[in-house]
Every structure is written in C-alpha cells, then in structure tokens.
Design a protein around this motif. Structure first.
Motif, PDB file in Angstrom:
ATOM      1  N   SER A 264       0.828  -1.199   0.000  1.00 52.39           N
ATOM      2  CA  SER A 264       0.000   0.000   0.000  1.00 52.39           C
ATOM      3  C   SER A 264       0.867   1.256   0.000  1.00 52.39           C
ATOM      4  N   ALA A 265       0.458   2.239  -0.780  1.00 54.95           N
ATOM      5  CA  ALA A 265       1.192   3.514  -0.838  1.00 54.95           C
ATOM      6  C   ALA A 265       0.471   4.609  -0.057  1.00 54.95           C
ATOM      7  N   VAL A 266      -0.540   4.217   0.731  1.00 47.43           N
ATOM      8  CA  VAL A 266      -1.343   5.180   1.489  1.00 47.43           C
ATOM      9  C   VAL A 266      -0.631   5.516   2.804  1.00 47.43           C
ATOM     10  N   ALA A 267      -0.614   6.796   3.165  1.00 40.88           N
ATOM     11  CA  ALA A 267       0.167   7.231   4.336  1.00 40.88           C
ATOM     12  C   ALA A 267      -0.221   6.478   5.605  1.00 40.88           C
ATOM     13  N   ILE A 268      -1.530   6.309   5.868  1.00 38.28           N
ATOM     14  CA  ILE A 268      -1.891   5.666   7.140  1.00 38.28           C
ATOM     15  C   ILE A 268      -1.379   4.221   7.196  1.00 38.28           C
ATOM     16  N   ASP A 269      -1.260   3.577   6.037  1.00 40.31           N
ATOM     17  CA  ASP A 269      -0.733   2.209   6.013  1.00 40.31           C
ATOM     18  C   ASP A 269       0.790   2.200   6.158  1.00 40.31           C
ATOM     19  N   ASP A 286      16.671  -8.192  13.492  1.00 43.26           N
ATOM     20  CA  ASP A 286      17.064  -7.903  12.119  1.00 43.26           C
ATOM     21  C   ASP A 286      15.814  -7.948  11.240  1.00 43.26           C
ATOM     22  N   VAL A 287      15.504  -6.838  10.596  1.00 41.94           N
ATOM     23  CA  VAL A 287      14.283  -6.810   9.771  1.00 41.94           C
ATOM     24  C   VAL A 287      14.602  -7.009   8.290  1.00 41.94           C
ATOM     25  N   GLY A 288      15.843  -7.404   8.002  1.00 44.50           N
ATOM     26  CA  GLY A 288      16.221  -7.707   6.615  1.00 44.50           C
ATOM     27  C   GLY A 288      16.125  -6.458   5.745  1.00 44.50           C
ATOM     28  N   ASP A 289      15.598  -6.644   4.534  1.00 46.54           N
ATOM     29  CA  ASP A 289      15.532  -5.490   3.621  1.00 46.54           C
ATOM     30  C   ASP A 289      14.170  -4.803   3.655  1.00 46.54           C
ATOM     31  N   ARG A 290      13.417  -5.026   4.723  1.00 48.29           N
ATOM     32  CA  ARG A 290      12.056  -4.467   4.779  1.00 48.29           C
ATOM     33  C   ARG A 290      12.057  -2.935   4.817  1.00 48.29           C
ATOM     34  N   TRP A 291      13.067  -2.352   5.445  1.00 47.74           N
ATOM     35  CA  TRP A 291      13.115  -0.879   5.484  1.00 47.74           C
ATOM     36  C   TRP A 291      13.181  -0.291   4.066  1.00 47.74           C
ATOM     37  N   GLN A 292      13.903  -0.984   3.202  1.00 47.37           N
ATOM     38  CA  GLN A 292      14.139  -0.453   1.852  1.00 47.37           C
ATOM     39  C   GLN A 292      12.818  -0.227   1.112  1.00 47.37           C
ATOM     40  N   GLU A 293      11.987  -1.242   1.114  1.00 53.75           N
ATOM     41  CA  GLU A 293      10.694  -1.136   0.414  1.00 53.75           C
ATOM     42  C   GLU A 293       9.864   0.001   0.995  1.00 53.75           C
ATOM     43  N   LEU A 294       9.886   0.092   2.330  1.00 60.22           N
ATOM     44  CA  LEU A 294       9.062   1.098   3.003  1.00 60.22           C
ATOM     45  C   LEU A 294       9.597   2.508   2.729  1.00 60.22           C
ATOM     46  N   ALA A 295      10.898   2.662   2.798  1.00 60.95           N
ATOM     47  CA  ALA A 295      11.508   3.975   2.534  1.00 60.95           C
ATOM     48  C   ALA A 295      11.190   4.421   1.113  1.00 60.95           C
ATOM     49  N   ASP A 296      11.247   3.486   0.167  1.00 59.80           N
ATOM     50  CA  ASP A 296      10.944   3.857  -1.219  1.00 59.80           C
ATOM     51  C   ASP A 296       9.490   4.312  -1.353  1.00 59.80           C
ATOM     52  N   ALA A 297       8.582   3.638  -0.644  1.00 62.79           N
ATOM     53  CA  ALA A 297       7.168   4.032  -0.715  1.00 62.79           C
ATOM     54  C   ALA A 297       6.956   5.419  -0.091  1.00 62.79           C
ATOM     55  N   TRP A 298       7.655   5.696   0.996  1.00 64.70           N
ATOM     56  CA  TRP A 298       7.513   7.007   1.658  1.00 64.70           C
ATOM     57  C   TRP A 298       8.069   8.151   0.814  1.00 64.70           C
ATOM     58  N   ALA A 300       7.696   9.113  -2.095  1.00 64.98           N
ATOM     59  CA  ALA A 300       6.723   9.853  -2.916  1.00 64.98           C
ATOM     60  C   ALA A 300       6.129  11.040  -2.158  1.00 64.98           C
ATOM     61  N   MET A 301       6.138  10.995  -0.820  1.00 62.55           N
ATOM     62  CA  MET A 301       5.505  12.049  -0.015  1.00 62.55           C
ATOM     63  C   MET A 301       6.518  12.932   0.694  1.00 62.55           C
ATOM     64  N   ILE A 302       7.788  12.766   0.379  1.00 58.98           N
ATOM     65  CA  ILE A 302       8.856  13.354   1.205  1.00 58.98           C
ATOM     66  C   ILE A 302       8.776  14.876   1.293  1.00 58.98           C
ATOM     67  N   ASP A 303       8.304  15.528   0.234  1.00 60.21           N
ATOM     68  CA  ASP A 303       8.258  17.004   0.240  1.00 60.21           C
ATOM     69  C   ASP A 303       6.864  17.560   0.514  1.00 60.21           C
ATOM     70  N   ASP A 304       5.885  16.700   0.806  1.00 58.11           N
ATOM     71  CA  ASP A 304       4.489  17.156   0.947  1.00 58.11           C
ATOM     72  C   ASP A 304       4.321  18.210   2.043  1.00 58.11           C
ATOM     73  N   GLY A 305       4.904  17.945   3.210  1.00 58.56           N
ATOM     74  CA  GLY A 305       4.776  18.903   4.313  1.00 58.56           C
ATOM     75  C   GLY A 305       3.350  19.130   4.759  1.00 58.56           C
ATOM     76  N   VAL A 306       2.555  18.055   4.746  1.00 55.72           N
ATOM     77  CA  VAL A 306       1.143  18.197   5.107  1.00 55.72           C
ATOM     78  C   VAL A 306       0.912  17.891   6.585  1.00 55.72           C
ATOM     79  N   TYR A 307       1.608  16.868   7.101  1.00 53.24           N
ATOM     80  CA  TYR A 307       1.284  16.370   8.427  1.00 53.24           C
ATOM     81  C   TYR A 307       2.549  15.811   9.066  1.00 53.24           C
ATOM     82  N   ALA A 308       2.996  16.469  10.134  1.00 51.37           N
ATOM     83  CA  ALA A 308       4.268  16.097  10.760  1.00 51.37           C
ATOM     84  C   ALA A 308       4.277  14.645  11.242  1.00 51.37           C
ATOM     85  N   PHE A 309       3.109  14.130  11.638  1.00 50.72           N
ATOM     86  CA  PHE A 309       3.030  12.739  12.100  1.00 50.72           C
ATOM     87  C   PHE A 309       3.435  11.783  10.966  1.00 50.72           C
TER      88      PHE A 309
END
Ligand SMILES: [Fe+2]
Length: 439
Positions: A264-269, A286-298, A300-309
């Motif tokens: 899912s690419a939705v912020a709440i997910d 050790d969470v393996g390469d799971r961070w990588q997938e998640l960081a890549d999904a995030w 897309a929203m890196i410059d949004d500046g909509v919600y600090a949470f």
C-alpha cells in the motif's frame, strides 16, 4: 419537496436516488469498508448539484492528509462555491475550506458550531472525530460524541458509528471498562464496524492484555478485514500483541502478509509499517531489507509537508535504511512546515513535536543516545499535539527507554522501567528493562 437524509436533515440539490447513494457512501465510511469515494462520485455524476455529496467527497479526500488528496478536496470546495447551499451546508463549506487551508483547529470549531445546532449530522461528527484523532485531542474524541448523544436513539441509521466513536474516545481518555463495553456494543449493532473493533483493540493494548487482544482480533477478522480500507491498521494492532509476547515470527508473518504484502502507498498504512519496523529495530531484531521497500514508498511524499506525524514515520524508514540524503530532505520539509505563522495546524505540530521527534530519531540512528534522551524527555508532556493514539505514541516511550539502556543511564532506565512495569504489568519487555537496570 426538500429531500432529507436518513436522520432528517435537508439536503440541497439531492433527489431520492442521490439520497440513497449518499446513505450507501456513509455506511461504507462508517464501517471503513468498500469505496465511499467511488460511491459518492457515482452519485455526483448523476446529480452534479448535490451539495452534501461534494462535501462528503471533499472530506473523504481531506482526511487522508496527503498532498494530492488535499488538492482533490480543494476541487470539491471550488465546485461547492458555485452551488446553492442551506445554512448547515454553508457551515460545512466553511469547515471544508478550513481543512483545505490546513487550519484544523478552525475546522473543528466550525464542526462544533454546526453540531450544536445539528447533533444528528453524522458527516460532521465523523469527520470532526477523525480530525480530533489527527490533532491528538483526546477530550474531544470522547466529549464531542457525548455532546451529541442526547439527540440519538439506537434506531437511528448510523447509531453504531456514534457508539464506536464514543468507545474510542473513552479509550483515549483512559476509561477502559466503559470503552470496552461501548466498543462491543458498536460491533453488536453492526458487525462490520471497523472502528468499533479497533476501539476494543486499543483497550486491550492499553490494559496490556495481549492474549485477549489476539483472541479479539483473530476471532472477528472475517468481519473487519474483508473489503476494508482500515484493515491494515487492525492487523498492525494484532501484530503489536504478538510483539508484546515476543512472538517475533508471527509479527514478521503479519508484516509480510496483511500489513505490507500488498505494498500500500497510502500514508496511514505506511505509518503502520514504519511503526512496526522501528519497534523491531529497538528490540534488536534484524528486519532484513524491509526498510528499503518502506523507505521507497515514503519517498513519494517526502516534500508534501502536510502532516508532521506522517513525516516522522517517513523519517523512521530513512533512518532505517541509513540514507542521509533522504533524512536531510525530510528534515528540510519538516522545517519548511514549521516556518511562518497563521493558523495552519501543521506549523505548530512540526515546530513543537515533529522536528524534535525527528531529531531524536536521527540521533538514535547515529547512536547519540544522550541526545535522544534530552529531546524525548522534553517532549513527553506535549507529544500528543502532533496527533495519533496513545498506542502509536508509545513508540516514543520505547525509543526513550531503549536510549536510556544503550546510554548506560542506569537511574533513568530504572525510573522508566518502573513506569512501564506499572502500566504494563505482564510485559516481558518491561521486565527485561527492569533486569537491565539492576544488572
Ligand atoms: Fe489504533
């Protein structure tokens, strides 16, 4: 003849078919199932002057707190400016305008004024409840609902949702017994009420009853997981109970399955993904390469500046992969959000909570544990101001106590372990921290 909704409120520009479709979209929104946006857009195609339809559509987009969705909410507002509306719908339009501008406190005041006169306006009630959650306003999570209950009876359409919201508000105010009772009542009234299951899940989390929590969510998942757009968060709660019991294989199974399996690419997910991996990291797994997938999904929203949470959870993923460029970019985005004045809610959220939390997380990633302690200690009394639930913000407590352990701050570790053991008397993790403080 003026068309009314199922609770007796007049709706400008509706016909009988539009009113039916509106109730269907509301039912989906109240249960967090199906596709309420698609449903209301279908209604608006046939009835383009239906004011409450545009309002609901705008609110649904706005509540996601993502940049592109907020732009859609802005279009709904533009459309409304050209339509005839009655006095109640004009109040809604004012509230939507505030939300689109990012002024959530102002929006909450508009909804409250509307609800004083129209306590059966379930759209205002539910959207205000969501924004009370997003603003960390625990009192209003409970009492904005309580102020409306005089006007509702169990026979009213959507009553289950009012009860489910009341349950969650009671839980966030620490009234766990009443909250559990109300949550169970909500799902008995409507077995698809995803928010009601969630309220009980929070009670069992806060009471530190992970086995009961696993039983609760596992035995009811056929109702809350199917065709739901809130199921990932309830799966996250289930994983949280397993984490508390040190059942890490099960946590990973849930993470790789229902939590992140569909990417899912939705912020709440994405928040749930980051919040779980960060907790696993704190425990040394050790969470393996799971961070990588998640960081890549995030990203897309890196410059949004909509919600600090959101931004803080994105930052966890960037710290998780150790990507300095994305860490810097996310911090810059948070600092832009914090600039200036005016009543944009995220300014204060970013300035007061978002930036110090982000700096603490970056410090943790760099092993500067005393910095983590200094920042998070100062934040504890005000962390709720950037929203989320007690269970979500527990991540800050967990980061602080682990920083105390890694920094060798023995007295602080003993103090925090004492606190945690008293609030979570069956927690193996809390007991490990006590043992570490004594070692
Ligand atoms: Fe939750």
């Amino acid at each position: 003849m003026t068309i009314q909704d199922a609770r007796g409120l007049a709706m400008t520009g509706a016909d009988a078919a539009a009113a039916d479709g509106f109730e269907t979209a509301l039912d989906e929104f109240q249960c967090y199932v199906g596709n309420p946006v698609g449903t209301i857009e279908g209604v608006l195609e046939a009835r383009p002057d239906f004011a409450m339809g545009h309002l609901l559509r705008g609110y649904l987009y706005a509540s996601s707190l993502e940049g592109p969705a907020l732009a859609e909410a802005g279009k709904a507002l533009d459309r409304l400016q050209a339509l005839p509306v009655d006095a109640r719908e004009a109040q809604h339009r004012q509230a939507l305008d505030a939300v689109v501008s990012g002024a959530y406190e102002r929006a909450a005041l508009s909804w409250e004024a509307l609800l004083v006169d129209h306590p059966r306006d379930i759209v205002a009630l539910q959207i205000a409840h969501l924004f009370d959650f997003l603003r960390g306003d625990a009192r209003n999570l409970r009492d904005r609902i309580a102020r409306r209950l005089h006007a509702w009876t169990p026979a009213d359409p959507g009553y289950h949702a009012v009860v489910g919201m009341h349950a969650f508000g009671l839980e966030e105010m620490g009234e766990y017994d009443r909250a559990e009772e109300r949550g169970r009542e909500a799902v008995a009234l409507n077995r698809r009420d995803g928010w009601g299951y969630h309220a009980v899940a929070h009670v069992l989390e806060m009471r530190n009853q992970p086995e009961e929590g696993i039983r609760w969510l596992s035995s009811t998942s056929a109702h809350w997981a199917q065709d739901s757009f809130f199921d990932i968060h309830n799966w996250w709660h289930l994983a949280l109970y397993h984490l508390e019991l040190d059942q890490i294989d099960e946590v990973m199974r849930l993470y790789d399955g229902p939590i992140r399996g569909e990417r899912s690419a939705v912020a709440i997910d994405l928040i749930d993904g980051a919040a779980m991996l960060w907790r696993l990291m704190l425990r040394g797994h050790d969470v393996g390469d799971r961070w990588q997938e998640l960081a890549d999904a995030w990203t897309a929203m890196i410059d949004d500046g909509v919600y600090a949470f959101n931004d803080v959870h994105a930052l966890m993923a960037f710290v998780g992969v150790g990507d300095q460029a994305r860490i810097d970019r996310q911090l810059a985005s948070l600092r832009r959000s914090a600039d200036g004045d005016g009543d944009i809610s995220n300014r204060a959220m970013a300035r007061e909570v978002g930036i110090p939390v982000a700096e603490a997380l970056v410090a943790f990633g760099r092993g500067r544990y005393q910095d983590v302690i200094d920042r998070l200690q100062a934040l504890r009394p005000i962390a709720h101001r950037f929203g989320g639930s007690h269970a979500q913000r527990d991540l800050l407590d967990l980061t602080l106590i682990e920083a105390a352990r890694r920094a060798g701050a023995r007295n602080l570790l003993a103090a925090l372990a004492s606190e945690r053991n008293i609030s979570r008397p069956r927690s193996p993790l809390a007991q490990r921290y006590t043992a570490a403080a004594r070692a």
